[in-house]
Motif scaffolding. Structure first.
Motif, PDB file in Angstrom:
ATOM      1  N   GLU A  31       0.737  -1.372  -0.012  1.00 26.95           N
ATOM      2  CA  GLU A  31       0.051  -0.018   0.164  1.00 26.95           C
ATOM      3  C   GLU A  31       0.881   1.287   0.127  1.00 26.95           C
ATOM      4  O   GLU A  31       1.735   1.152   0.669  1.00 26.95           O
ATOM      5  CB  GLU A  31      -0.960  -0.072   1.199  1.00 26.95           C
ATOM      6  N   TYR A  32       0.507   2.202  -0.837  1.00 27.30           N
ATOM      7  CA  TYR A  32       1.390   3.297  -0.960  1.00 27.30           C
ATOM      8  C   TYR A  32       0.528   4.512  -0.885  1.00 27.30           C
ATOM      9  O   TYR A  32      -0.674   4.664  -1.175  1.00 27.30           O
ATOM     10  CB  TYR A  32       1.982   3.488  -2.337  1.00 27.30           C
ATOM     11  N   THR A  33       0.670   5.463   0.267  1.00 25.36           N
ATOM     12  CA  THR A  33      -0.204   6.801   0.504  1.00 25.36           C
ATOM     13  C   THR A  33       0.894   7.817   0.246  1.00 25.36           C
ATOM     14  O   THR A  33       2.263   8.030   0.478  1.00 25.36           O
ATOM     15  CB  THR A  33      -0.459   6.915   1.795  1.00 25.36           C
ATOM     16  N   LEU A  34       0.390   9.097  -0.532  1.00 22.97           N
ATOM     17  CA  LEU A  34       1.017  10.284  -0.839  1.00 22.97           C
ATOM     18  C   LEU A  34       1.028  11.094   0.572  1.00 22.97           C
ATOM     19  O   LEU A  34       2.336  11.761   0.931  1.00 22.97           O
ATOM     20  CB  LEU A  34       0.499  11.075  -1.703  1.00 22.97           C
ATOM     21  N   ASN A  35       0.073  11.274   1.472  1.00 27.49           N
ATOM     22  CA  ASN A  35       0.287  12.085   2.690  1.00 27.49           C
ATOM     23  C   ASN A  35      -0.269  11.250   3.812  1.00 27.49           C
ATOM     24  O   ASN A  35      -1.569  11.015   3.873  1.00 27.49           O
ATOM     25  CB  ASN A  35      -0.492  13.282   2.599  1.00 27.49           C
ATOM     26  N   PRO A  36       0.598  10.738   4.829  1.00 29.39           N
ATOM     27  CA  PRO A  36       1.875  10.878   4.644  1.00 29.39           C
ATOM     28  C   PRO A  36       2.651  10.045   3.593  1.00 29.39           C
ATOM     29  O   PRO A  36       1.996   8.904   3.351  1.00 29.39           O
ATOM     30  CB  PRO A  36       2.343  10.205   5.989  1.00 29.39           C
ATOM     31  N   CYS A  37       3.934  10.216   3.149  1.00 26.65           N
ATOM     32  CA  CYS A  37       4.388   9.544   2.196  1.00 26.65           C
ATOM     33  C   CYS A  37       4.818   8.010   2.702  1.00 26.65           C
ATOM     34  O   CYS A  37       6.146   7.989   3.088  1.00 26.65           O
ATOM     35  CB  CYS A  37       5.382  10.386   1.508  1.00 26.65           C
ATOM     36  N   LEU A  38       4.084   7.044   2.627  1.00 23.00           N
ATOM     37  CA  LEU A  38       4.702   5.893   3.180  1.00 23.00           C
ATOM     38  C   LEU A  38       4.513   4.618   2.253  1.00 23.00           C
ATOM     39  O   LEU A  38       3.292   4.580   1.317  1.00 23.00           O
ATOM     40  CB  LEU A  38       3.881   5.425   4.315  1.00 23.00           C
ATOM     41  N   LEU A  39       5.200   3.659   2.200  1.00 21.78           N
ATOM     42  CA  LEU A  39       5.113   2.393   1.500  1.00 21.78           C
ATOM     43  C   LEU A  39       5.165   1.229   2.400  1.00 21.78           C
ATOM     44  O   LEU A  39       5.820   1.127   3.422  1.00 21.78           O
ATOM     45  CB  LEU A  39       6.096   2.182   0.543  1.00 21.78           C
ATOM     46  N   THR A  40       3.955   0.688   2.571  1.00 20.35           N
ATOM     47  CA  THR A  40       3.495  -0.357   3.550  1.00 20.35           C
ATOM     48  C   THR A  40       3.504  -1.695   2.837  1.00 20.35           C
ATOM     49  O   THR A  40       2.719  -1.837   1.809  1.00 20.35           O
ATOM     50  CB  THR A  40       2.301  -0.022   4.232  1.00 20.35           C
ATOM     51  N   LEU A  41       4.219  -2.613   3.227  1.00 21.82           N
ATOM     52  CA  LEU A  41       4.600  -4.155   2.701  1.00 21.82           C
ATOM     53  C   LEU A  41       3.988  -5.078   3.605  1.00 21.82           C
ATOM     54  O   LEU A  41       3.830  -4.999   4.741  1.00 21.82           O
ATOM     55  CB  LEU A  41       6.055  -4.491   2.433  1.00 21.82           C
ATOM     56  N   SER A  42       3.344  -6.267   2.942  1.00 23.37           N
ATOM     57  CA  SER A  42       2.939  -7.327   3.721  1.00 23.37           C
ATOM     58  C   SER A  42       4.087  -7.742   4.342  1.00 23.37           C
ATOM     59  O   SER A  42       5.415  -7.795   3.941  1.00 23.37           O
ATOM     60  CB  SER A  42       2.171  -8.159   2.804  1.00 23.37           C
ATOM     61  N   SER A  43       3.804  -8.622   5.452  1.00 21.38           N
ATOM     62  CA  SER A  43       4.823  -9.306   6.213  1.00 21.38           C
ATOM     63  C   SER A  43       5.723 -10.054   5.292  1.00 21.38           C
ATOM     64  O   SER A  43       6.995 -10.128   5.381  1.00 21.38           O
ATOM     65  CB  SER A  43       4.431  -9.919   7.529  1.00 21.38           C
TER      66      SER A  43
END
Length: 687
Positions: A406-418
């Protein structure tokens, strides 16, 4: 006491750059709560991004490096986390302007250093109790709203499904009609202001479309489910369903003024009218027919054509579109036909997705309640649902062995599955991923920019993109297919806010495909091109550069039969492979090399110097020995300058020159000229 032995501990997030402060607060609170620590504001945002639904309160310092407490509060407001998570500010500041600013940003309370255990614990308990009561009250309200909407929608669906069941049609017909209706309405809104349509109007018409055939409940089953063509009398009976449905809705005195009932009445009565006035029951024409009925009529016809019925097989998507455009199914508003053509590329996937989810619980309204500004809090029931969904997600993500993100612009974060983070060797949450050295090492600058550009170029109607590229994993490159869906916020003016997606390993399948392609185009023994592939490449080269200077050479091994007879066919195969290697070594990378028969080979090349020198060099390179077997070749050469740029003529000329060389003593080469015209072919059986 907030906790008991049988209750899961509530979580407190302590955000302070001082390890000592975090340690003191943890000692004061960890008996009753589960403590999560963050050493700066960025780390806190990363934790909130992942666990915002599970955190009961945040203890937040003001002065910190990287991101101070006020910046954290700003991000919490932007993401609406502040509505669900109370914040107690940690400060030694006495400045009232600081306090006022913190309250304006949503802070619930303050604690000051040095810490007093009694005050800290009491303020944490009071804050959690206050929010728990608000959560319970607002959760009850959200549940009531959700339940009311769910029951209303459910009753419409049940009634519609009764009609479809009795009509012998699939249960997804009403879902398909609703999906197509909403897609056409959204496209129509983009094209013109002639029909002012708000999001509420589109939703209302979509819901009302489910009742378009409710009048069929009064039609005899032998007519509804007749496998053959209806008689004139039966068709007249069938036509009455539109008036019957309208009358049923009109005779609802309690609800007759409701917008849903009014719209459903229009659709029921007039969805069989035609734009040219030749429909029924009232013979309305043009825009005398409500736009809701016009849209549903078109959606109904398309789904009827593409679905199997008791009296017909299903037509393909392309055939159905063409039949409608050709006027085989009645006359429609030309603007709506334009909308149909424009949405046609998206229809098949949209209907497939609608069919998959038709019998699953509709959690959209619940999700809207959870995230809306009005609800503020989440009910315990909703939390349990979300926890259950998260557990399923994590399980399936691990089982699929896909890198989900999952990628969000604000806040700029890339969240990966475990599983994905472990596979890539990265953290599960990555701040500012476009600057992260590890991410750029794995993906590369170019791929990151390409994917970002593709996602931003997508639309809310067509948000899914696919991109294939190699990923660098543990020093090795493997090909992956990245499938991502852009997330768009807002309806009137959608704004790109991020994406969700997955990376699927396609390396093995890609390698198998390359191997299959190679087998189809190359000789399996020597690795050179096969004859048919060489022919295609040569023809393409001649067409692209008809005036170029090219040579075609055909040669075979002298006395190759002796190698097979004396040493066996396996030895003969080794000789052929050896000759192919020598041929590759003596030619250039761009030359076309092929095995065209048993021991016959082909060379096609462009030349700039004397062709005699080139051929002489290659001819000499092919002579020698393989183990104890002497090697020599005979060659026939055709030059485009003399023969022309037609493949068949070049091949025939080189073939004749080869035969001439073999007749006059072997182990020599011969250029084609008119003196050897009509010489018998040496390898005519191959050609």
């Amino acid at each position: 006491m907030i906790n008991s032995e049988n209750t899961k501990k509530q979580k407190i997030l302590i955000v302070d750059d001082s390890e000592m402060n975090r340690s003191i607060l943890t000692d004061m609170l960890d008996n009753a709560y589960e403590i999560i620590e963050a050493e700066n504001g960025l780390a806190a945002i990363a934790i909130l991004q992942k666990q915002s639904l599970n955190i009961s309160v945040v203890l937040l310092d003001i002065v910190m490096p990287l991101m101070d407490g006020f910046e954290v509060l700003s991000v919490m407001n932007q993401n609406h986390w502040i509505e669900n998570i109370p914040v107690i500010m940690i400060s030694a500041e006495k400045d009232t302007s600081q306090v006022e600013r913190a309250y304006d940003l949503g802070v619930t309370d303050f604690i000051t250093r040095p810490f007093d255990m009694l005050i800290v614990r009491r303020r944490v308990i009071n804050t959690i109790l206050l929010y728990s009561k608000q959560k319970k009250l607002l959760g009850m309200l959200a549940d009531q709203i959700y339940e009311k909407e769910r029951q209303s929608s459910m009753m419409v669906d049940i009634l519609s499904h009764i009609v479809e069941f009795r009509n012998g049609e699939s249960g997804v017909h009403i879902v398909h009609v609703r999906t197509i209706t909403e897609m056409l309405l959204k496209q129509l809104r983009k094209k013109t202001e002639q029909y002012p349509l708000s999001d509420a109007d589109i939703s209302l018409i979509g819901t009302a479309s489910a009742l378009h055939d409710i009048g069929k409940i009064a039609i005899r089953e032998d007519i509804l489910n007749k496998p053959g063509r209806l008689t004139e009398e039966e068709f007249e009976i069938m036509k009455t369903h539109s008036l019957i449905g309208a009358e049923m809705l009109k005779n609802l005195p309690t609800y007759e003024s409701e917008p849903l009932v009014k719209t459903a009445y229009q659709i029921c009565r007039w969805h069989h009218e035609r734009y040219d006035g030749r429909g029924y029951p009232d013979g309305l024409a043009g825009d005398d027919i409500p736009i809701s009925a016009q849209i549903v009529a078109l959606a109904d016809v398309y789904d009827a054509l593409t679905s199997e019925r008791c009296y017909k097989k299903a037509f393909s998507h392309e055939t159905a579109i063409q039949m409608i455009l050709d006027g085989q199914c009645g006359t429609f508003n030309p603007m709506l036909l334009d909308c149909l053509q424009e949405t046609a590329p998206l229809l098949v996937n949209a209907l497939a997705n609608a069919s998959v989810t038709v019998y699953q619980p509709d959690l959209r309204k619940l999700s809207q309640e959870i995230t809306s500004h009005e609800s503020h809090m989440i009910s315990e029931r909703s939390l349990r649902l979300l926890d259950h969904e998260r557990m399923k997600y994590n399980f399936f993500a691990a089982m699929t062995e896909e890198i989900q993100f999952e990628y969000t612009l604000n806040p700029c974060l890339l969240t990966l599955s475990s599983w994905g983070a472990k596979k890539l060797g990265t953290d599960e949450i990555i701040l500012e991923p476009h600057y992260d050295a590890k991410v750029l090492e794995i993906l590369g600058d170019e791929a990151w920019l390409d994917i970002s550009k593709a996602l931003r170029s997508s639309t809310p109607e067509s948000p899914i993109i696919t991109y294939e590229c190699p990923l660098n994993l543990s020093g090795q490159q493997r090909w992956y297919r990245i499938i991502a869906q852009a997330i768009w916020a807002g309806d009137e003016q959608p704004v790109y806010t991020g994406a969700i997606g997955k990376c699927v390993d396609i390396h093995n399948s890609r390698e198998r495909l390359k191997e299959l392609e190679k087998r189809a185009t190359h000789d399996t023994l020597t690795g050179l091109l096969n004859h048919s592939t060489a022919r295609e490449l040569i023809q393409a080269t001649l067409e692209h550069n008809p005036n170029g200077n090219h040579i075609m050479v055909i040669f075979d091994l002298d006395h190759f039969k002796d190698a097979n007879d004396r040493y066996g066919h396996m030895f003969g195969d080794q000789v052929l492979k050896h000759m192919a290697e020598k041929l590759c070594q003596s030619t250039r990378h761009g030359d076309i090399l092929a095995r065209v028969g048993g021991d016959e080979f082909l060379i096609f090349m462009e030349y700039k110097t004397d062709p005699e020198q080139i051929i002489g060099r290659i001819f000499n390179a092919m002579s020698g020995n393989y183990e104890e077997f002497p090697l020599s070749v005979s060659m026939g050469i055709a030059v485009t300058k003399e023969i022309g740029n037609k493949y068949e003529e070049l091949f025939h000329a080189a073939d004749q020159a080869l035969y001439h060389a073999k007749r006059t003593g072997r182990s020599q080469y011969c250029f084609y000229d008119d003196s050897i015209k009509d010489t018998l072919s040496a390898i005519s059986s191959i050609d």
